[in-house]
Design a protein around this motif. Structure first.
Motif, PDB file in Angstrom:
ATOM      1  N   GLN A 326       0.864  -1.184   0.000  1.00  0.00           N
ATOM      2  CA  GLN A 326       0.000   0.000   0.000  1.00  0.00           C
ATOM      3  C   GLN A 326       0.898   1.231   0.000  1.00  0.00           C
ATOM      4  O   GLN A 326       1.881   1.268   0.724  1.00  0.00           O
ATOM      5  CB  GLN A 326      -0.873  -0.039   1.260  1.00  0.00           C
ATOM      6  CG  GLN A 326      -1.520   1.268   1.653  1.00  0.00           C
ATOM      7  CD  GLN A 326      -2.628   1.681   0.687  1.00  0.00           C
ATOM      8  OE1 GLN A 326      -3.451   0.857   0.283  1.00  0.00           O
ATOM      9  NE2 GLN A 326      -2.648   2.957   0.300  1.00  0.00           N
ATOM     10  N   GLU A 327       0.520   2.231  -0.829  1.00  0.00           N
ATOM     11  CA  GLU A 327       1.285   3.475  -0.828  1.00  0.00           C
ATOM     12  C   GLU A 327       1.208   4.092   0.567  1.00  0.00           C
ATOM     13  O   GLU A 327       0.145   4.115   1.182  1.00  0.00           O
ATOM     14  CB  GLU A 327       0.693   4.424  -1.870  1.00  0.00           C
ATOM     15  CG  GLU A 327       1.660   5.517  -2.279  1.00  0.00           C
ATOM     16  CD  GLU A 327       1.104   6.328  -3.445  1.00  0.00           C
ATOM     17  OE1 GLU A 327       1.109   7.558  -3.312  1.00  0.00           O
ATOM     18  OE2 GLU A 327       0.666   5.719  -4.453  1.00  0.00           O
ATOM     19  N   THR A 328       2.331   4.593   1.041  1.00  0.00           N
ATOM     20  CA  THR A 328       2.361   5.103   2.412  1.00  0.00           C
ATOM     21  C   THR A 328       1.682   6.472   2.497  1.00  0.00           C
ATOM     22  O   THR A 328       1.436   7.117   1.485  1.00  0.00           O
ATOM     23  CB  THR A 328       3.807   5.214   2.922  1.00  0.00           C
ATOM     24  OG1 THR A 328       4.510   6.112   2.079  1.00  0.00           O
ATOM     25  CG2 THR A 328       4.476   3.862   2.913  1.00  0.00           C
ATOM     26  N   CYS A 329       1.382   6.896   3.737  1.00  0.00           N
ATOM     27  CA  CYS A 329       0.737   8.193   3.962  1.00  0.00           C
ATOM     28  C   CYS A 329       1.258   8.755   5.282  1.00  0.00           C
ATOM     29  O   CYS A 329       1.932   8.058   6.035  1.00  0.00           O
ATOM     30  CB  CYS A 329      -0.784   8.029   3.991  1.00  0.00           C
ATOM     31  SG  CYS A 329      -1.383   7.066   5.402  1.00  0.00           S
ATOM     32  N   VAL A 330       0.946  10.026   5.565  1.00  0.00           N
ATOM     33  CA  VAL A 330       1.544  10.670   6.749  1.00  0.00           C
ATOM     34  C   VAL A 330       1.101  10.023   8.060  1.00  0.00           C
ATOM     35  O   VAL A 330       1.856  10.002   9.028  1.00  0.00           O
ATOM     36  CB  VAL A 330       1.232  12.194   6.796  1.00  0.00           C
ATOM     37  CG1 VAL A 330       1.976  12.926   5.710  1.00  0.00           C
ATOM     38  CG2 VAL A 330      -0.264  12.452   6.717  1.00  0.00           C
ATOM     39  N   ASP A 331      -0.103   9.461   8.089  1.00  0.00           N
ATOM     40  CA  ASP A 331      -0.587   8.839   9.341  1.00  0.00           C
ATOM     41  C   ASP A 331       0.357   7.744   9.826  1.00  0.00           C
ATOM     42  O   ASP A 331       0.460   7.465  11.009  1.00  0.00           O
ATOM     43  CB  ASP A 331      -1.970   8.206   9.124  1.00  0.00           C
ATOM     44  CG  ASP A 331      -3.041   9.259   8.907  1.00  0.00           C
ATOM     45  OD1 ASP A 331      -2.727  10.444   9.096  1.00  0.00           O
ATOM     46  OD2 ASP A 331      -4.173   8.882   8.535  1.00  0.00           O
TER      47      ASP A 331
END
Ligand SMILES: [Fe+2]
Length: 512
Positions: A326-331
């Motif tokens: 999964q593409e990462t995100c700031v959370d």
């Protein structure tokens, strides 16, 4: 190596002893699920069995608690009897026995057998640990989907008879019934074939009745019974013992049930897990909150094993559930997110700092080393259920092991893919200092439907020394004061219950 005679004895199901004694109206052999031992200490071990003449229908025992006799010997020929007594199999625990055998000698083998009325169990062999031992041999297992293959790997493991088996979860799978036969999946440039070789005994399991019958189904496998009878085990569950990718009190599909419904389901899953595992402590209940004490320290001569619980105390997964990456995100980078929970993190930090072992093992259900699931010219994608989804928690742990912890070795399961990896101080930067090694086992029988992606992206994961997502099996570890050797054992044919096993790869940490 144990003798063929003993191996046959270990794999045999309970024997009927002619006698006029017919206690507790048990009308057929109640020892259908074999015997097991676990949680080995210098002076104690847990012995387990469960009385279940009709194992797939709730057990089939008459009402009431039952007294079970046990005998313990110091020799395989069962001449030197050292203990003989009885223990209760409570109806409330599905007539399972969890006997803590105290007063044993360190680093010694023992053989044991249960009996009730006219029936006797098969004979189990167990072994206490010894802090001072110069060497030890350990096995690693995980992920044993009943439907997607047979458990031949366990017969090979039983013949090797390690000092202990470390099981990192997915002991059962919670899903429903698959269609028997072959299934093909098309991936760019290859056609993959998988088989369903045998079927689950119910739709997806949610109740105590369901979980008990599912555990009993898995425990009916003769190779699994042989591995339990050959060695003590230490066990920590992963997700499928309850529900795919659950996290603390959050199920895989929170929209499909209330939180109360999930808590009741978790209680059922935990209770059935306890009833079928050679562990000391049952789940505890506070209000409707249930918990299991699974993490702990075990010392095997030169190796101190820190068995982790990465499922029960974690923050929920974030960023999405793209699979296998999964593409990462700031959370993801929120430093308050935890994988072990505050209490377990503190316990682990102290245990590692105080350890005087040559090798310090972190037995983690999920991969600690990263794995990039996208080419370098695309945004990074990672498995959000693994340590990759919890980078702040991983950094805290790597900081601890970088500071004076001797020879860290991570063992992991979950991903159905064998991998030997180097862990770096900055795990995503292979130019940063190497601080430890990780050996991810493959699976006993579960498919790796993402093996194509694992192979395609091997080159963008240069910290991976060995990778095999295509075969099933287990790991052997031979550990001495100086050296750690990992042997990847694989089954020739996962769809043959009597498949032979062979060595796929042997690695020594000082050469990696
Ligand atoms: Fe699994």
């Amino acid at each position: 190596m144990i003798s063929r005679r003993l191996f046959v004895g270990l794999t045999g199901i309970g024997l009927v002893i002619p006698s006029s004694l017919a206690r507790a109206q048990i009308r057929s052999n109640p020892f259908t699920l074999g015997v097991a031992s676990g949680s080995p200490r210098e002076d104690s071990v847990i012995l387990w069995t469960r009385l279940a003449p009709d194992p797939l229908q709730g057990g089939g025992m008459p009402a009431g608690d039952v007294e079970v006799r046990y005998r313990v010997w110091e020799d395989a020929e069962m001449r030197r009897l050292v203990r003989e007594d009885s223990v209760l199999a409570p109806e409330a625990d599905a007539h399972s026995v969890h006997l803590k055998l105290n007063g044993l000698k360190p680093g010694r083998e023992y053989w044991y057998r249960f009996s009730v009325g006219d029936y006797e169990s098969n004979v189990g062999r167990t072994r206490t640990i010894s802090r001072g031992a110069k060497s030890t041999k350990l096995a690693l297992a995980s992920c044993q989907n009943w439907q997607s293959g047979f458990f031949a790997a366990y017969a090979d493991m039983a013949a090797w008879a390690p000092d202990c088996v470390i099981h990192l979860g997915d002991y059962i799978y919670e899903g429903g019934v698959s269609t028997l036969g072959t299934r093909q999946v098309s991936k760019p440039g290859e056609l993959q074939t998988f088989q369903t070789v045998r079927q689950h005994n119910s739709p997806e399991i949610t109740t105590l009745w369901d979980y008990r019958n599912r555990h009993a189904l898995y425990k009916s496998d003769p190779s699994l019974q042989a591995a339990h009878a050959a060695s003590p085990w230490i066990v920590s569950m992963d997700d499928h013992e309850v529900d795919n990718n659950w996290a603390a009190n959050v199920p895989q599909d929170p929209w499909a049930q209330t939180q109360l419904e999930f808590k009741v389901r978790k209680l059922a899953a935990f209770k059935a897990w306890y009833e079928h595992m050679p562990v000391e402590r049952p789940p505890t209940l506070s209000g409707i909150e249930t918990s299991l004490q699974m993490y702990g320290t075990y010392r095997f001569g030169p190796a101190q094993v820190h068995l982790l619980d990465t499922r029960q105390h974690r923050s929920d997964q974030v960023c999405g559930s793209g699979f296998p990456g999964q593409e990462t995100c700031v959370d993801r980078d929120d430093p308050s997110r935890t994988l072990l929970g505050t209490e377990q993190e503190e316990w682990l930090t102290n245990a590692l700092k105080q350890s005087d072992a040559e090798f310090n093992v972190l037995a983690s259900q999920i991969w600690m080393a990263p794995y990039r699931f996208s080419p370098v010219d695309e945004p990074a994608r990672a498995n959000m259920d693994a340590w990759d989804g919890y980078p702040a928690a991983r950094s805290r742990l790597l900081e601890t092991i970088s500071n004076g912890v001797a020879k860290p070795v991570v063992l992991s399961g979950d991903w159905h893919c064998a991998a030997a990896m180097t862990i770096h101080a900055d795990p995503n930067n292979v130019r940063s200092k190497p601080i430890g090694h990780e050996f991810a086992g493959t699976s006993i029988s579960s498919d790796c439907g993402w093996m194509h992606e694992m192979d395609q992206l091997r080159d963008v994961n240069p910290h991976v020394r060995h990778l095999n997502a295509r075969q099933r099996g287990y790991c052997r570890f031979d550990v001495s004061n100086l050296h750690w050797t990992t042997t990847y054992r694989i089954v020739d044919d996962p769809y043959n219950p009597n498949s032979v096993c062979r060595t796929d790869k042997e690695l020594r940490t000082h050469e990696m």
